[in-house]
Design an enzyme around this catalytic site. Structure first.
Site, PDB file in Angstrom:
ATOM      1  N   TYR A 144       0.976  -1.152   0.049  1.00 21.10           N
ATOM      2  CA  TYR A 144      -0.124   0.084   0.059  1.00 21.10           C
ATOM      3  C   TYR A 144       0.824   1.069   0.079  1.00 21.10           C
ATOM      4  O   TYR A 144       1.764   1.321   0.697  1.00 21.10           O
ATOM      5  CB  TYR A 144      -0.973  -0.143   1.330  1.00 21.10           C
ATOM      6  CG  TYR A 144      -1.881   1.127   1.219  1.00 21.10           C
ATOM      7  CD1 TYR A 144      -3.007   1.242   0.351  1.00 21.10           C
ATOM      8  CD2 TYR A 144      -1.774   2.154   2.338  1.00 21.10           C
ATOM      9  CE1 TYR A 144      -3.965   2.358   0.667  1.00 21.10           C
ATOM     10  CE2 TYR A 144      -2.466   3.316   2.532  1.00 21.10           C
ATOM     11  CZ  TYR A 144      -3.773   3.255   1.454  1.00 21.10           C
ATOM     12  OH  TYR A 144      -4.577   4.258   1.484  1.00 21.10           O
ATOM     13  N   ASP A 239       9.279   2.922   0.072  1.00 23.15           N
ATOM     14  CA  ASP A 239       8.206   3.625   0.862  1.00 23.15           C
ATOM     15  C   ASP A 239       8.170   3.463   2.156  1.00 23.15           C
ATOM     16  O   ASP A 239       8.280   2.203   2.695  1.00 23.15           O
ATOM     17  CB  ASP A 239       6.787   3.141   0.067  1.00 23.15           C
ATOM     18  CG  ASP A 239       5.703   3.790   1.233  1.00 23.15           C
ATOM     19  OD1 ASP A 239       5.836   4.418   2.278  1.00 23.15           O
ATOM     20  OD2 ASP A 239       4.447   3.320   0.609  1.00 23.15           O
ATOM     21  N   LYS A 267       3.500   9.018   8.809  1.00 27.76           N
ATOM     22  CA  LYS A 267       3.464   8.487  10.073  1.00 27.76           C
ATOM     23  C   LYS A 267       4.520   9.083  11.021  1.00 27.76           C
ATOM     24  O   LYS A 267       4.018  10.355  11.382  1.00 27.76           O
ATOM     25  CB  LYS A 267       3.248   6.818  10.025  1.00 27.76           C
ATOM     26  CG  LYS A 267       2.291   6.416   9.120  1.00 27.76           C
ATOM     27  CD  LYS A 267       1.844   5.010   8.835  1.00 27.76           C
ATOM     28  CE  LYS A 267       0.788   4.687   8.389  1.00 27.76           C
ATOM     29  NZ  LYS A 267       0.829   4.146   6.906  1.00 27.76           N
TER      30      LYS A 267
HETATM   31  C1  LIG Z   1       0.119   4.523   5.706  1.00 27.99           C
HETATM   32  C2  LIG Z   1       0.767   4.424   4.466  1.00 27.99           C
HETATM   33  C3  LIG Z   1       0.758   5.115   3.267  1.00 27.99           C
HETATM   34  C4  LIG Z   1      -0.322   6.230   3.240  1.00 27.99           C
HETATM   35  O1  LIG Z   1      -0.045   7.287   4.100  1.00 27.99           O
HETATM   36  P1  LIG Z   1      -1.211   8.278   4.515  1.00 27.99           P
HETATM   37  O2  LIG Z   1      -0.718   9.347   5.438  1.00 27.99           O
HETATM   38  O3  LIG Z   1      -2.265   7.469   5.013  1.00 27.99           O
HETATM   39  O4  LIG Z   1      -1.585   8.958   3.480  1.00 27.99           O
HETATM   40  C5  LIG Z   1       1.712   4.943   2.398  1.00 27.99           C
HETATM   41  N1  LIG Z   1       2.720   4.022   2.504  1.00 27.99           N
HETATM   42  C6  LIG Z   1       2.651   3.284   3.404  1.00 27.99           C
HETATM   43  C7  LIG Z   1       3.654   2.006   3.498  1.00 27.99           C
HETATM   44  C8  LIG Z   1       1.772   3.370   4.679  1.00 27.99           C
HETATM   45  O5  LIG Z   1       1.607   2.602   5.735  1.00 27.99           O
END
Ligand SMILES: *Cc1c(COP(=O)(O)O)cnc(C)c1O
Length: 428
Positions: A144, A239, A267
């Site tokens: 994700y 990511d 985060k």
């Molecule tokens: C949470 C998450 C996102 C998205 O971040 P948001 O602040 O919710 O837009 C993208 N990549 C990873 C790996 C995530 O865990």
């Protein structure tokens, strides 16, 4: 446990907010029942509107790594706010925060702040495309990267939880530029490079996946991605929205010893306020507006309150790196104790863990990619989730999410959790 006020608030919320929530997983759709509404939180604990107390194992999905309402962060937000809360004009704090991060992560020269992990990943891909002059990206099934169009193809997290890894509304044109490979399967990556020579701008990956449960990379997998990107002049994007400042100060890059070309954060970097960021070398970052032609902007990007919460959080981590050992030890203890209970009760399980990311799947077979992550017994999971909730343990309300521990959590809290865990397993 009584959830009267929370369930009333949920009914009311559904009248004015789609599904009653501003992010799908919160609605408890995957586990049934009505979500708790939080009134307040402090340290490792959440308190809901019915005054129930919970030990929190999601830490706002990661950001509250120091615990909820951490005093230094509250003080910095409050002090900063008195000087005005948004200007749309540069502030010294943005540079101070950028310098702090650059000094913590060896392979980045420049960083751009945005407002969420989604924005960070979306912008990183645009930058990679602009830099390489190529259109296609490789993404892994079950990973994700936020909810922007290019990523909602075999997406993890809430998208799998609700059975819509491919979202309506994403155009066919966008989808054809996102090539899908399987996590931990290098052959499935090689094939893409063979079929699309000189077309692949970048590979984007969660270096330790956390959105199909926790799925660590097999030894050599990330190194192989690094190599194939170099051989094909493609960029490697890590990511690190989940892993950044969580697995170590330098995130997965430091923990696993593999460097990406562009890294995204979210985060933890905002300490609980909306911050995302993407970072890279001078050579790549100079393509970004206003220095270069790749456009990216944000009215509230670098917002002073968000910068002060992020700065104070990251500064606290740099000043006490032993937090990473503490988090790891607590998570390891939780892992070992859960394992003892599961073995004793002869329940099929897989526990995947990397540092302070951990997840439990109710299956015998190894969980190493998206497909294997979906083998868990969901009916059992729902009962387990609600059992734990009624014992005052707040777990992620989906089998596809990792738990996130925070520094405020004590061994006493974990012992309490294990007793609850054993009691719940016995009742199932
Ligand atoms: C949470 C998450 C996102 C998205 O971040 P948001 O602040 O919710 O837009 C993208 N990549 C990873 C790996 C995530 O865990």
């Amino acid at each position: 446990m009584i959830y009267k006020r929370s369930s009333e608030l949920f009914k009311l919320a559904k009248l004015s907010i789609p599904g009653g929530v501003n992010s799908p997983v919160r609605a408890f759709g995957a586990v049934g029942g009505s979500p708790i509404f939080v009134k307040k939180a402090k340290g490792a604990y959440l308190y809901d509107e019915d005054d129930n107390k919970f030990i929190d194992y999601i830490s706002s999905w990661g950001p509250m790594i120091l615990g909820h309402a951490f005093d230094p962060v509250l003080n910095s937000i409050s002090q900063t706010s008195r000087k005005g809360i948004s200007f749309g004009i540069p502030t010294a704090l943005e540079t101070e925060f950028a310098e702090l991060i650059i000094s913590s992560i060896p392979n980045i020269d420049k960083i751009r702040f945005v407002n969420s992990g989604t924005e960070a990943c979306m912008s990183a891909v645009r930058l990679a495309r602009g830099y390489t002059n190529r259109d296609k990206i490789i993404k892994f099934s079950g990973c994700y990267h936020g909810h922007s169009d290019s990523f909602l193809i075999q997406a993890g997290s809430g998208a799998i939880t609700f059975g819509s890894p491919n979202s309506p509304g994403v155009t066919q044109g966008t989808a054809t530029d996102t090539l899908i490979s399987d996590y931990n399967d290098f052959e499935s990556v090689k094939v893409q490079f063979k079929n699309h020579p000189n077309k692949i701008a970048a590979i984007i990956i969660e270096p330790v996946a956390g959105n199909m449960g926790c799925v660590p990379p097999e030894p050599g997998f990330l190194e192989a991605l690094r190599k194939i990107c170099d051989e094909n002049q493609s960029l490697l994007i890590f990511d690190e929205v989940m892993t950044g400042f969580r697995l170590s100060l330098g995130g997965a890059q430091e923990a696993l010893g593999v460097n990406a070309d562009i890294v995204t954060y979210g985060k933890v970097i905002g300490g609980g306020l909306p911050v995302g960021a993407f970072a890279s070398s001078n050579e790549i970052m100079k393509k970004l507006a206003p220095e270069g032609p790749v456009y990216q902007a944000g009215t509230l990007s670098g917002n002073p309150l968000a910068m002060s919460a992020g700065f104070t959080t990251i500064k606290s981590l740099t000043e006490d790196l032993s937090i990473y050992n503490r988090l790891e030890e607590k998570t390891k203890f939780l892992h070992e104790e859960m394992e003892k209970c599961l073995k004793k009760r002869k329940i099929s399980y897989q526990i995947n863990r990397f540092g302070s990311m951990i997840s439990l799947h109710f299956t015998d077979s190894k969980v190493y990619d998206f497909k294997s992550s979906t083998k868990g017994d969901n009916i059992f999971f729902k009962k387990y989730f609600h059992g734990m909730l009624s014992e005052g343990i707040y777990l992620p309300p989906s089998a596809f999410e990792s738990y996130f521990l925070n520094d405020a959590l004590t061994f006493e809290d974990i012992n309490y959790t294990i007793n609850a865990f054993d009691k719940v397993l016995k009742s199932l």
